[in-house]
Write a protein that holds these residues in place. Structure first.
Motif, PDB file in Angstrom:
ATOM      1  N   VAL A   9       0.843  -1.192   0.000  1.00  0.00           N
ATOM      2  CA  VAL A   9       0.000   0.000   0.000  1.00  0.00           C
ATOM      3  C   VAL A   9       0.882   1.246   0.000  1.00  0.00           C
ATOM      4  O   VAL A   9       1.678   1.452   0.927  1.00  0.00           O
ATOM      5  CB  VAL A   9      -0.924   0.016   1.232  1.00  0.00           C
ATOM      6  CG1 VAL A   9      -1.825   1.259   1.208  1.00  0.00           C
ATOM      7  CG2 VAL A   9      -1.759  -1.257   1.280  1.00  0.00           C
ATOM      8  N   MET A  14      -1.714   1.098  -4.947  1.00  0.00           N
ATOM      9  CA  MET A  14      -1.488  -0.193  -4.305  1.00  0.00           C
ATOM     10  C   MET A  14      -1.044  -1.198  -5.352  1.00  0.00           C
ATOM     11  O   MET A  14      -1.616  -1.259  -6.440  1.00  0.00           O
ATOM     12  CB  MET A  14      -2.772  -0.705  -3.645  1.00  0.00           C
ATOM     13  CG  MET A  14      -3.304   0.163  -2.529  1.00  0.00           C
ATOM     14  SD  MET A  14      -4.801  -0.542  -1.756  1.00  0.00           S
ATOM     15  CE  MET A  14      -6.031  -0.209  -3.036  1.00  0.00           C
ATOM     16  N   THR A  33      -5.004   4.109  -4.491  1.00  0.00           N
ATOM     17  CA  THR A  33      -5.298   4.062  -3.060  1.00  0.00           C
ATOM     18  C   THR A  33      -6.566   4.843  -2.736  1.00  0.00           C
ATOM     19  O   THR A  33      -7.322   4.465  -1.841  1.00  0.00           O
ATOM     20  CB  THR A  33      -4.108   4.643  -2.258  1.00  0.00           C
ATOM     21  OG1 THR A  33      -2.925   3.917  -2.609  1.00  0.00           O
ATOM     22  CG2 THR A  33      -4.331   4.517  -0.772  1.00  0.00           C
TER      23      THR A  33
END
Length: 310
Positions: A9, A14, A33
């Protein structure tokens, strides 16, 4: 086919994969994200991504993932599975291990710090493979470090080990968000080089990659900015190798993409500064931006190995 879920992350994106027992990436995917939607939405995005990966594994490999590993930025309490704080994601005290375990049907989950997790991968299967002790230093927006010892990463007593970016190099230097002045990352990170080159070139949009190109073309202003950054970086690295005595020093992150434009003067500057210390092998990172994801997979498989041996 046996596999685990791996998630890395970042501040804006991600990276994820399903990883086989031999480290093979069976499936890879990326998503935003979504931090502009707030910290709760970011957590939900992580959980949704993991659930989708589990479903993909069931459909395409005939089995659910055996475990999951997730690497997150900021302050991490890996032992308790809590993402303590991440400024760029806005979250505090997120019980990530518990939340992911619940979303994934109770499989074991390992949580790790992004840089230390990337360092684990570089040490085992990347540029540090075969080295009993290494230091992994990615040069990005900031600078951090991962201390590798016998195939594992040393987190420290409180999870703060390896914060090489906050070694003070020039006490009268720029203010650092950590509260000190002249920290290494204010002088030698990709972010710092970009800011210095933007000021020197008069182009507010210029970044570190632009500076590297200008160095290669012989621009004297760029050469000066680059030299200052390399000198600061070498000073910080020599402090680190004096304390840690690594066999291999792995340099990654955006600044390392400059290749020998960085490594040739850096090796020379480090060698010039060492006295009694043993000079480590200085190598570019090998795994690029997949290191965190690969490391998360290793965390998951390590967790399963620990449970079996227990």
């Amino acid at each position: 086919m046996k596999h685990v879920i791996a998630l890395d992350v970042g501040g804006t994106g991600m990276k994820a994969a399903l990883v086989g027992a031999d480290g093979t990436l069976l499936y890879e995917a990326r998503r935003a994200t979504g931090r502009e939607r707030g910290p709760d939405a970011v957590v939900e995005s992580v959980l949704d991504f993991a659930a989708d990966l589990r479903a993909y594994g069931q459909e395409h490999f005939g089995a659910s993932a055996l475990a999951a590993g997730v690497a997150v930025p900021g302050i991490v309490d890996a032992g308790n599975g809590i993402a303590v704080y991440a400024a760029n994601l806005g979250w505090r005290d997120v019980p990530m291990r518990r939340l992911l375990g619940e979303r994934l049907g109770g499989v074991p989950v390992a949580l790790g710090h992004d840089v230390r997790t990337g360092g684990l991968a570089e040490g085992r299967i990347g540029a540090g493979k075969g080295a009993d002790r290494f230091l992994f230093v990615p040069l990005g927006t900031g600078i951090a470090g991962a201390i590798g010892i016998a195939g594992a990463i040393e987190a420290g007593a409180h999870g703060y080990a390896g914060e090489i970016g906050h070694i003070v190099i020039r006490p009268d230097g720029p203010d650092c968000p950590c509260g000190q002045r002249g920290c290494l990352e204010t002088l030698a990170s990709a972010g710092a080089v970009g800011r210095a080159w933007a000021a020197a070139s008069g182009d507010p949009k210029a970044d570190a990659a632009d500076c590297a190109k200008a160095v290669e073309s012989g621009d004297p202003r760029a050469v000066e900015v680059w030299r200052d950054a390399v000198d600061a970086l070498a000073a910080g690295l020599v402090t680190a190798l004096t304390l840690l005595d690594p066999r291999t020093l792995i340099i990654g992150g955006g600044l390392a993409e400059a290749g020998e434009t960085l490594f040739t003067p850096l090796r020379a500057a480090v060698e010039e500064r060492v006295t009694f210390q043993k000079l480590p092998h200085i190598a570019p990172a090998a795994l690029g931006d997949t290191a965190g994801c690969l490391g998360a997979g290793l965390l998951a498989w390590d967790l399963l190995s620990t449970e079996v041996s227990a």
